[in-house]
Design a protein around this motif. Structure first.
Motif, short mmCIF file in Angstrom:
data_model
loop_
_atom_site.label_atom_id
_atom_site.label_comp_id
_atom_site.label_asym_id
_atom_site.label_seq_id
_atom_site.Cartn_x
_atom_site.Cartn_y
_atom_site.Cartn_z
N ILE B 32 0.58 -1.34 -0.26
CA ILE B 32 -0.05 -0.06 0.10
C ILE B 32 0.67 1.56 -0.01
O ILE B 32 0.44 2.16 -0.70
N VAL B 33 2.10 1.44 0.94
CA VAL B 33 2.73 2.47 0.87
C VAL B 33 3.31 2.29 -0.35
O VAL B 33 3.72 3.84 -0.80
N ILE B 34 4.13 1.61 -0.88
CA ILE B 34 4.77 1.67 -2.73
C ILE B 34 3.49 1.91 -3.44
O ILE B 34 4.06 2.87 -3.83
N GLY B 35 2.06 1.82 -3.76
CA GLY B 35 1.43 1.96 -4.09
C GLY B 35 0.90 3.88 -4.07
O GLY B 35 0.62 4.23 -4.64
N LEU B 36 1.47 4.13 -2.70
CA LEU B 36 0.83 5.33 -2.10
C LEU B 36 2.02 6.36 -3.12
O LEU B 36 1.46 7.52 -3.73
N ILE B 37 3.22 6.10 -3.08
CA ILE B 37 4.56 6.63 -3.54
C ILE B 37 4.04 6.32 -5.05
O ILE B 37 4.45 7.81 -5.47
N CYS B 38 4.04 5.64 -5.07
CA CYS B 38 3.73 5.69 -7.14
C CYS B 38 3.01 6.16 -7.54
O CYS B 38 2.11 6.15 -9.05
N LEU B 39 1.59 6.44 -7.19
CA LEU B 39 0.54 7.23 -7.09
C LEU B 39 -0.58 5.96 -7.86
O LEU B 39 -0.93 6.59 -8.89
N GLU B 40 -0.41 4.88 -7.47
CA GLU B 40 -0.96 3.94 -7.86
C GLU B 40 -2.75 3.47 -7.25
O GLU B 40 -2.06 2.74 -6.65
N ILE B 41 -3.46 4.13 -7.54
CA ILE B 41 -4.82 4.23 -6.99
C ILE B 41 -5.45 2.77 -6.54
O ILE B 41 -6.09 2.21 -5.92
N ALA B 42 -5.75 2.24 -8.34
CA ALA B 42 -6.50 1.00 -8.43
C ALA B 42 -5.42 -0.13 -7.12
O ALA B 42 -6.14 -0.38 -6.76
N ALA B 43 -4.73 -0.08 -7.56
CA ALA B 43 -3.70 -1.09 -6.58
C ALA B 43 -3.28 -0.96 -5.23
O ALA B 43 -3.77 -2.04 -3.91
N VAL B 44 -3.64 0.39 -4.68
CA VAL B 44 -4.36 0.05 -3.09
C VAL B 44 -5.12 -0.13 -2.87
O VAL B 44 -5.61 -0.55 -1.41
N VAL B 45 -6.52 0.35 -3.88
CA VAL B 45 -7.43 -0.71 -3.39
C VAL B 45 -7.54 -1.89 -3.33
O VAL B 45 -8.00 -2.43 -2.19
N ASP B 46 -7.03 -2.54 -4.29
CA ASP B 46 -6.47 -4.05 -4.22
C ASP B 46 -6.49 -4.42 -3.01
O ASP B 46 -6.83 -5.53 -1.74
N PHE B 47 -5.10 -3.94 -2.50
CA PHE B 47 -4.37 -4.41 -0.67
C PHE B 47 -5.33 -3.94 0.33
O PHE B 47 -5.19 -4.68 0.75
N PHE B 48 -6.44 -2.83 -0.06
CA PHE B 48 -6.96 -2.66 0.75
C PHE B 48 -7.84 -3.63 1.23
O PHE B 48 -8.23 -4.20 2.12
N ILE B 49 -8.75 -3.78 0.37
CA ILE B 49 -9.80 -5.25 0.27
C ILE B 49 -9.32 -6.04 0.66
O ILE B 49 -9.73 -6.28 1.57
N SER B 50 -8.00 -6.46 0.29
CA SER B 50 -7.20 -7.65 0.92
C SER B 50 -7.08 -7.46 2.18
O SER B 50 -7.35 -8.60 3.37
N ILE B 51 -6.68 -6.32 3.30
CA ILE B 51 -5.77 -6.47 4.07
C ILE B 51 -7.92 -6.29 4.99
O ILE B 51 -7.95 -6.98 5.57
#
Lengths: 48, 497
Positions: B32-51
Motif C-alpha cells: 500500500i505504501v509503495i502504491g501510494l508513493i507511485c500514485l497507483e490508486i487502483a492497486a492501493v484499493v486492491d490491497f485495502f480490500i485484501s487487508i
C-alpha cells in the motif's frame, strides 16, 4: 534497545569479515566452473 | 494407542491460523505504501480490500478460539501445513484483483509459487503490472523463503510453541538454543544481505543506464527473489531482460549464499571462518555442482555452437546453478532451454532434484541427505571389510562432529523417497496430458524442488488439473511432507466425526 543495538553492531563487525569470506566461496565455484567450460569449449573447437 | 484428534485441537489450530491471517494483513501495508508513493490508486484499493479480508477472518477466528494452552507437536505441524494453504488463498486476492490473471486459480498458483519459492509464473502482461503488486509478488518470495511461520514466530509465538512450528516448516537446525532467537538471527542475516545485495544490484543496473529509482526497485525485487531462491523478476524476460554478464555474476553469488545453510552463515558471522571450509554440506554442494555441470557439458559435446567461451558459459552454467540452488532465474528463453540436448537437460534435472543445503531457502532433496547416504554407504562397506566384532563409526562435520546413526539415515531415506515419488507423479500427470516424458519430468522436478525453471509447459493454457497438481507439488516439496501427512490425517478424522 541500546543494549540490543550494541550487540547487533558487535555481531555485524565480525559479520563484515564473515561476509567477505562468504563471498569468496561462490566466486571459487564460478571461476572453477568457467575454467571447466573453457577447457570444454576449446577442446571442442580444436577437434573441428 | 494413537491419540485421536479432539475439539481442543481444532480450537488451537483456529487460534493460530487467526494469528497468521492478522500477520498477513499487516504485511500488506508495505505494498500500500509503495502504491501510494507511485500514485497507483487502483492497486492501493486492491490491497485495502485484501487487508480488510485478512483482518476480518483473523479477528473472527481469534474471537471464537481464545488463547489456548501450549501447542503439542501434531498441532504445530497442522498449523504449519494449513497456514501455507491459507496464505496462498488470501495472498492471491490482491493479485487476482489486479486483472493480470485469467482466473483465481492462476493467482493461487502464482502466490503458492512465490511462498514456496518456486518461481513458476502464470501472470499475464507482467511488464505492465503495478509496482505495488510487483513488490507484493517479491515480498511473498521473501516471506516464504524465510518461512511464513518464521515471520509470525518472532511476534506471536511462545518459546515452547515456536519449536514445534519451526521444525514443521522443514527447518531441522536450531542454530541458537532457542527457536525464537534462531528466527531472529535468520532475519538479521537476511536483512543485512538484503541491504548489501539490493544496493550492489542497483549499482550494476545504474552502471548499465537504469535511472536510480528503477534500479533500486529492480535491485530490491531481484534480491528478495534471489536470496530466497524463488526466481521471480519484475520483467517477463526474467534475467535475460538485463543483458548483463556482471549482473548475472552478482545474482550467482546471491543465490549461492541463499542456498547455503543458515548454520554456516551463523558460524562465519561469529568468527568461525574455518566452518566454510570444513562444513560437510558446503563440500557436497560444491561437488554436486561440478558433477552436474560436467553432465551438462558432456551433453553439449558436439553441439557447441557459440562464438566465444563466455557466451557458452553464460548459456550453460547459469541455468545449471539456477536449477541446483533452486532459484529458477534464467538468462535464456524457455523455448531455447527446450532445445537443449537430452543429456544436458538430464544434468539440470538431477541438479534441481538435489537442491541446496538444509536450513537454507533452497528446496529439493538437499545435499545434506545425499552426503548422509554417501557416508552411510562408506560406513557399511567398512563394516563388511572389518572383523564382525569391530565397531565402525562414521562422522561428518556440520557445525560440530556428528556421528551417523541408523535413525538419521532412515528419516533421510523416507523424505528422499517421498521426493522421488513426487517428482515422478508430476511427470506421469504431464505425460497423461500429452506432453513428452522428459519435459514433463523437468517441469515436475522444477515444481516439486521449488526451482522455477520452465521448459515451456507451465502456462495459462495448461490443464486445470495440472495447475492444481503443481500447486500441491510446490506445497508438499516446500514443507517436506510430514506436516502435510499429519494435516491429511487430521482432516480425514475431522470429516469422519
Amino acid at each position: 534497545m541500546k543494549k540490543r543495538l550494541i550487540r547487533y553492531i558487535g555481531i555485524l563487525k565480525r559479520g563484515i569479515i564473515g561476509i567477505s569470506i562468504e563471498l569468496v566461496y561462490p566466486l571459487i565455484v564460478t571461476v572453477a566452473a568457467f575454467l571447466i567450460s573453457l577447457i570444454m569449449f576449446y577442446s571442442e573447437i580444436s577437434h573441428r | 494407542m494413537i491419540p485421536d484428534f479432539s475439539k481442543d485441537d481444532i480450537t488451537v489450530v483456529s487460534h493460530y491460523i487467526g494469528k497468521i491471517f492478522v500477520a498477513l494483513g499487516i504485511i500488506q501495508i508495505l505494498p500500500i505504501v509503495i502504491g501510494l508513493i507511485c500514485l497507483e490508486i487502483a492497486a492501493v484499493v486492491d490491497f485495502f480490500i485484501s487487508i480488510i479480508t485478512c483482518l476480518s477472518f483473523g479477528s473472527i477466528l481469534l474471537y471464537f478460539s481464545p488463547s489456548p494452552q501450549e501447542l503439542n507437536w501434531r498441532q504445530g505441524m497442522i498449523i504449519v501445513a494449513l497456514s501455507w494453504f491459507v496464505a496462498m488463498f488470501v495472498s492471491a486476492l490482491p493479485l487476482y484483483l489486479s486483472g493480470h490473471f485469467e482466473c483465481f486459480l492462476d493467482a493461487c498458483f502464482e502466490s503458492m509459487s512465490a511462498y514456496a519459492t518456486t518461481g513458476l509464473i502464470l501472470i499475464q502482461d507482467l511488464d505492465h503490472l503495478s509496482h505495488a503488486h510487483n513488490i507484493w509478488r517479491h515480498l511473498m518470495c521473501f516471506i516464504g523463503g524465510q518461512g511464513i511461520i518464521l515471520v509470525a514466530l518472532v511476534f506471536f509465538f511462545r518459546g515452547g510453541d515456536a519449536l514445534r512450528i519451526y521444525i514443521g516448516e522443514a527447518r531441522d537446525d536450531k542454530i541458537l538454543p532457542n527457536s525464537i532467537t534462531t528466527a531472529k538471527f535468520i532475519w538479521m542475516v537476511s536483512f543485512t544481505y538484503l541491504l548489501i545485495g539490493s544496493l550492489l544490484l542497483a549499482c550494476v543496473l545504474m552502471f548499465h543506464g537504469l535511472p536510480f529509482p528503477r534500479a533500486i526497485f529492480h535491485g530490491l525485487c531481484i534480491f528478495m527473489a534471489g536470496w530466497d531462491t524463488a526466481g521471480f523478476a519484475p520483467q517477463s524476460l526474467n534475467i535475460l531482460y538485463y543483458h548483463s554478464f556482471v549482473f548475472e555474476l552478482v545474482t550467482i553469488i546471491i543465490v549461492l549464499l541463499g542456498a547455503t545453510s543458515f548454520g554456516v552463515h551463523y558460524a562465519v558471522w561469529t568468527g568461525k571462518y574455518r566452518e566454510l571450509k570444513e562444513d560437510f554440506e558446503v563440500k557436497i554442494l560444491m561437488f554436486t555442482i561440478f558433477m552436474t555441470y560436467l553432465v551438462v557439458l558432456i551433453g553439449f559435446s558436439g553441439n557447441i555452437d557459440f562464438v566465444d567461451p563466455v557466451s557458452f558459459f553464460r548459456y550453460t552454467f547459469y541455468q545449471l546453478i539456477s536449477g541446483h540452488t533452486g532459484v529458477g532465474y534464467s538468462n535464456i528463453y524457455s523455448s531455447q532451454l527446450s532445445k537443449w540436448p537430452e543429456l544436458a537437460i538430464i544434468g539440470v534435472i538431477i541438479a534441481m532434484g538435489i537442491g541446496g543445503c538444509m536450513n537454507s531457502t533452497a528446496g529439493g532433496i538437499k545435499v545434506f541427505r545425499i552426503g548422509l547416504f554417501y557416508k552411510s554407504m562408506k560406513r557399511d562397506i567398512r563394516k563388511l571389510s572389518y572383523p564382525e566384532s569391530s565397531y565402525i563409526r562414521e562422522y561428518f562435520h556440520h557445525q560440530r562432529e556428528i556421528s551417523i546413526d541408523d535413525n538419521m539415515v532412515k528419516t533421510a531415506m523416507v523424505i528422499t523417497i517421498c521426493y522421488i515419488l513426487l517428482y515422478f507423479s508430476g511427470a506421469l500427470v504431464g505425460t497423461f496430458f500429452g506432453y513428452g516424458f522428459l519435459p514433463s519430468l523437468f517441469e515436475s522436478v522444477s515444481a516439486s524442488a521449488n526451482v522455477g525453471l520452465s521448459i515451456g509447459i507451465t502456462n495459462t493454457s495448461m490443464p486445470v488439473f495440472m495447475k492444481m497438481w503443481y500447486i500441491f507439488q510446490m506445497w508438499a516439496g516446500r514443507l517436506e511432507f510430514f506436516a502435510i501427512f499429519i494435516l491429511v490425517r487430521f482432516l480425514v478424522k475431522t470429516v469422519k466425526r
